[in-house]
Design a protein around this motif. Structure first.
Motif, PDB file in Angstrom:
ATOM      1  N   ASP A 116       0.844  -1.207   0.000  1.00 28.35           N
ATOM      2  CA  ASP A 116       0.000   0.000   0.000  1.00 28.35           C
ATOM      3  C   ASP A 116       0.872   1.248   0.000  1.00 28.35           C
ATOM      4  O   ASP A 116       0.655   2.192   0.765  1.00 28.35           O
ATOM      5  CB  ASP A 116      -0.954   0.010   1.203  1.00 28.35           C
ATOM      6  CG  ASP A 116      -2.035   1.083   1.088  1.00 28.35           C
ATOM      7  OD1 ASP A 116      -2.317   1.532  -0.039  1.00 28.35           O
ATOM      8  OD2 ASP A 116      -2.585   1.484   2.134  1.00 28.35           O
ATOM      9  N   ALA A 117       1.866   1.237  -0.904  1.00 33.49           N
ATOM     10  CA  ALA A 117       2.800   2.353  -1.001  1.00 33.49           C
ATOM     11  C   ALA A 117       2.147   3.557  -1.651  1.00 33.49           C
ATOM     12  O   ALA A 117       1.313   3.429  -2.545  1.00 33.49           O
ATOM     13  CB  ALA A 117       4.025   1.933  -1.812  1.00 33.49           C
ATOM     14  N   ARG A 118       2.548   4.731  -1.216  1.00 31.39           N
ATOM     15  CA  ARG A 118       2.085   5.961  -1.850  1.00 31.39           C
ATOM     16  C   ARG A 118       2.896   6.265  -3.104  1.00 31.39           C
ATOM     17  O   ARG A 118       2.392   6.835  -4.075  1.00 31.39           O
ATOM     18  CB  ARG A 118       2.185   7.137  -0.879  1.00 31.39           C
ATOM     19  CG  ARG A 118       1.718   8.461  -1.490  1.00 31.39           C
ATOM     20  CD  ARG A 118       1.637   9.579  -0.478  1.00 31.39           C
ATOM     21  NE  ARG A 118       0.583   9.351   0.508  1.00 31.39           N
ATOM     22  CZ  ARG A 118       0.132  10.284   1.340  1.00 31.39           C
ATOM     23  NH1 ARG A 118       0.652  11.509   1.316  1.00 31.39           N
ATOM     24  NH2 ARG A 118      -0.812  10.013   2.224  1.00 31.39           N
ATOM     25  N   ILE A 119       4.172   5.918  -3.082  1.00 34.73           N
ATOM     26  CA  ILE A 119       5.084   6.124  -4.213  1.00 34.73           C
ATOM     27  C   ILE A 119       5.825   4.821  -4.445  1.00 34.73           C
ATOM     28  O   ILE A 119       6.204   4.138  -3.484  1.00 34.73           O
ATOM     29  CB  ILE A 119       6.096   7.243  -3.910  1.00 34.73           C
ATOM     30  CG1 ILE A 119       5.396   8.580  -3.655  1.00 34.73           C
ATOM     31  CG2 ILE A 119       7.123   7.393  -5.041  1.00 34.73           C
ATOM     32  CD1 ILE A 119       6.323   9.671  -3.121  1.00 34.73           C
ATOM     33  N   VAL A 120       6.046   4.460  -5.716  1.00 32.75           N
ATOM     34  CA  VAL A 120       6.869   3.295  -6.041  1.00 32.75           C
ATOM     35  C   VAL A 120       7.961   3.771  -6.997  1.00 32.75           C
ATOM     36  O   VAL A 120       7.692   4.394  -8.011  1.00 32.75           O
ATOM     37  CB  VAL A 120       6.045   2.135  -6.633  1.00 32.75           C
ATOM     38  CG1 VAL A 120       5.206   2.564  -7.822  1.00 32.75           C
ATOM     39  CG2 VAL A 120       6.958   0.967  -7.008  1.00 32.75           C
ATOM     40  N   LYS A 121       9.196   3.460  -6.640  1.00 33.84           N
ATOM     41  CA  LYS A 121      10.354   4.014  -7.345  1.00 33.84           C
ATOM     42  C   LYS A 121      11.145   2.926  -8.062  1.00 33.84           C
ATOM     43  O   LYS A 121      11.596   1.957  -7.446  1.00 33.84           O
ATOM     44  CB  LYS A 121      11.266   4.754  -6.362  1.00 33.84           C
ATOM     45  CG  LYS A 121      12.486   5.407  -6.995  1.00 33.84           C
ATOM     46  CD  LYS A 121      13.251   6.243  -5.985  1.00 33.84           C
ATOM     47  CE  LYS A 121      13.987   5.407  -4.974  1.00 33.84           C
ATOM     48  NZ  LYS A 121      15.096   4.608  -5.574  1.00 33.84           N
ATOM     49  N   PHE A 122      11.314   3.121  -9.369  1.00 33.27           N
ATOM     50  CA  PHE A 122      12.176   2.295 -10.207  1.00 33.27           C
ATOM     51  C   PHE A 122      13.452   3.060 -10.541  1.00 33.27           C
ATOM     52  O   PHE A 122      13.482   4.295 -10.515  1.00 33.27           O
ATOM     53  CB  PHE A 122      11.499   1.997 -11.557  1.00 33.27           C
ATOM     54  CG  PHE A 122      10.298   1.107 -11.510  1.00 33.27           C
ATOM     55  CD1 PHE A 122      10.398  -0.235 -11.826  1.00 33.27           C
ATOM     56  CD2 PHE A 122       9.043   1.619 -11.202  1.00 33.27           C
ATOM     57  CE1 PHE A 122       9.281  -1.051 -11.837  1.00 33.27           C
ATOM     58  CE2 PHE A 122       7.918   0.812 -11.206  1.00 33.27           C
ATOM     59  CZ  PHE A 122       8.042  -0.532 -11.523  1.00 33.27           C
ATOM     60  N   GLN A 123      14.490   2.321 -10.944  1.00 34.37           N
ATOM     61  CA  GLN A 123      15.564   2.919 -11.710  1.00 34.37           C
ATOM     62  C   GLN A 123      15.083   3.051 -13.153  1.00 34.37           C
ATOM     63  O   GLN A 123      14.238   2.274 -13.602  1.00 34.37           O
ATOM     64  CB  GLN A 123      16.818   2.062 -11.651  1.00 34.37           C
ATOM     65  CG  GLN A 123      17.443   1.954 -10.267  1.00 34.37           C
ATOM     66  CD  GLN A 123      17.929   3.310  -9.762  1.00 34.37           C
ATOM     67  OE1 GLN A 123      18.764   3.959 -10.385  1.00 34.37           O
ATOM     68  NE2 GLN A 123      17.390   3.739  -8.626  1.00 34.37           N
ATOM     69  N   LEU A 124      15.605   4.034 -13.880  1.00 29.63           N
ATOM     70  CA  LEU A 124      15.208   4.161 -15.279  1.00 29.63           C
ATOM     71  C   LEU A 124      15.799   3.043 -16.121  1.00 29.63           C
ATOM     72  O   LEU A 124      15.095   2.392 -16.890  1.00 29.63           O
ATOM     73  CB  LEU A 124      15.639   5.525 -15.834  1.00 29.63           C
ATOM     74  CG  LEU A 124      15.331   5.754 -17.315  1.00 29.63           C
ATOM     75  CD1 LEU A 124      13.836   5.655 -17.587  1.00 29.63           C
ATOM     76  CD2 LEU A 124      15.883   7.090 -17.784  1.00 29.63           C
ATOM     77  N   GLY A 125      17.099   2.798 -15.967  1.00 29.72           N
ATOM     78  CA  GLY A 125      17.736   1.759 -16.763  1.00 29.72           C
ATOM     79  C   GLY A 125      17.911   2.192 -18.203  1.00 29.72           C
ATOM     80  O   GLY A 125      18.010   3.365 -18.526  1.00 29.72           O
ATOM     81  N   GLY A 126      17.931   1.200 -19.104  1.00 30.47           N
ATOM     82  CA  GLY A 126      18.136   1.466 -20.515  1.00 30.47           C
ATOM     83  C   GLY A 126      19.561   1.172 -20.941  1.00 30.47           C
ATOM     84  O   GLY A 126      20.418   0.795 -20.144  1.00 30.47           O
ATOM     85  N   SER A 127      19.803   1.339 -22.211  1.00 33.86           N
ATOM     86  CA  SER A 127      21.111   1.096 -22.802  1.00 33.86           C
ATOM     87  C   SER A 127      21.972   2.351 -22.698  1.00 33.86           C
ATOM     88  O   SER A 127      21.490   3.465 -22.919  1.00 33.86           O
ATOM     89  CB  SER A 127      20.950   0.710 -24.275  1.00 33.86           C
ATOM     90  OG  SER A 127      22.164   0.834 -24.985  1.00 33.86           O
ATOM     91  N   GLU A 128      23.244   2.179 -22.362  1.00 32.56           N
ATOM     92  CA  GLU A 128      24.137   3.333 -22.250  1.00 32.56           C
ATOM     93  C   GLU A 128      24.279   4.049 -23.586  1.00 32.56           C
ATOM     94  O   GLU A 128      24.371   5.281 -23.643  1.00 32.56           O
ATOM     95  CB  GLU A 128      25.513   2.890 -21.746  1.00 32.56           C
ATOM     96  CG  GLU A 128      26.478   4.046 -21.551  1.00 32.56           C
ATOM     97  CD  GLU A 128      27.770   3.635 -20.884  1.00 32.56           C
ATOM     98  OE1 GLU A 128      28.761   4.363 -21.060  1.00 32.56           O
ATOM     99  OE2 GLU A 128      27.793   2.596 -20.192  1.00 32.56           O
TER     100      GLU A 128
END
Length: 275
Positions: A116-128
């Protein structure tokens, strides 16, 4: 720029209203969180005056802690303390080829829902080299994937060139500009240094996309960089915050004094709320 480990953050003269402050679990020390569990330290965060507490998936001691029942119980304990949870994962929204990682997205959103999080945080990631894929079909899947999330979905600038450059965020959000979506970013004031980016330029270019701020200063150079508390009267941090939205939550992601954790937490919550 040199930063110390103690002192007052410079005051924000733009407004009197305080900003909600989140204490990131790692501020208390990774060993303490793994030893005692997040819930015990969330209670200390609440007593320190924090509005929220950021649960770090990488600090779970065993796999069962990331299962729905355990996350639900943890979320209930955090809310019972009078604050709300943020869920942080080391998972990236885009994989190292630049493609949308739908499996990681779905798993993380399910875990955030259980908490029941208010915010969920990912790393962006992707190819360099190529960044993230932003064709129409990919953006459609991204928007659909996060649409029903009760938690605000944010992507953070990391410490690597892949997912840590200003252009990577600008490209993604520019591609989303004419679409209805709920994605925003976590602006980490220190991580830009690892990726050799100018934080002030990042703040100027990306402020309108920011929904959460991770606050820390940085000492050292190259691989020897480390996060630290802002120094007394840190005008550089004040300049960054002046560019960013004034009332989005601010997370404390610098280490507290291990000999005075509770008092240090309370001091910085108060200071960052009005910085």
């Amino acid at each position: 720029m040199e930063h110390g480990n103690s002192g007052n953050l410079i005051k924000n003269t733009r407004a009197d209203a305080s900003v909600p402050v989140v204490i990131v679990a790692s501020a208390f020390g990774a060993q303490a969180i793994r030893r005692d569990g997040h819930a015990a330290w969330a209670e200390i965060a609440a007593k320190a005056g924090a509005a929220g507490f950021e649960v770090r998936r990488e600090l779970f001691s065993y796999k069962a802690q990331s299962q729905p029942a355990s996350l639900y119980e943890l979320g209930q304990r955090i809310r019972a303390a009078g604050i709300w949870p943020v869920y942080s994962t080391p998972a990236s929204l885009f994989d190292d080829t630049g493609a949308l990682d739908e499996r990681a997205m779905e798993q993380t959103l399910d875990e955030a829902a259980a908490l029941d999080a208010r915010i969920v945080k990912f790393q962006l990631g992707g190819s360099e080299s190529a960044g993230t894929v932003t064709d129409c079909a990919t953006l459609d899947r991204l928007i659909a994937g996060i649409r029903n999330s009760k938690a605000q979905v944010v992507v953070e600038n990391g410490q690597l060139q892949a997912g840590g450059t200003i252009d990577a965020f600008s490209t993604l959000f520019d591609a989303l500009a004419n679409r209805s979506h709920t994605l925003s970013m976590t602006f980490d004031t220190g991580n830009w240094r690892w990726a050799q980016q100018d934080p002030l330029e990042a703040a100027r270019r990306l402020a309108k996309y920011v929904g959460y701020v991770h606050c820390k200063a940085v000492q050292g150079e190259g691989a020897r960089r480390f996060a630290t508390a802002p120094a007394t009267g840190d005008a550089y941090l004040a300049a960054l915050l002046a560019y960013l939205p004034a009332y989005v939550p601010r997370g404390i992601e610098f280490p507290f004094d291990q000999n005075n954790l509770a008092a240090d937490a309370a001091r910085y919550v108060k200071q960052l709320a009005s910085a």
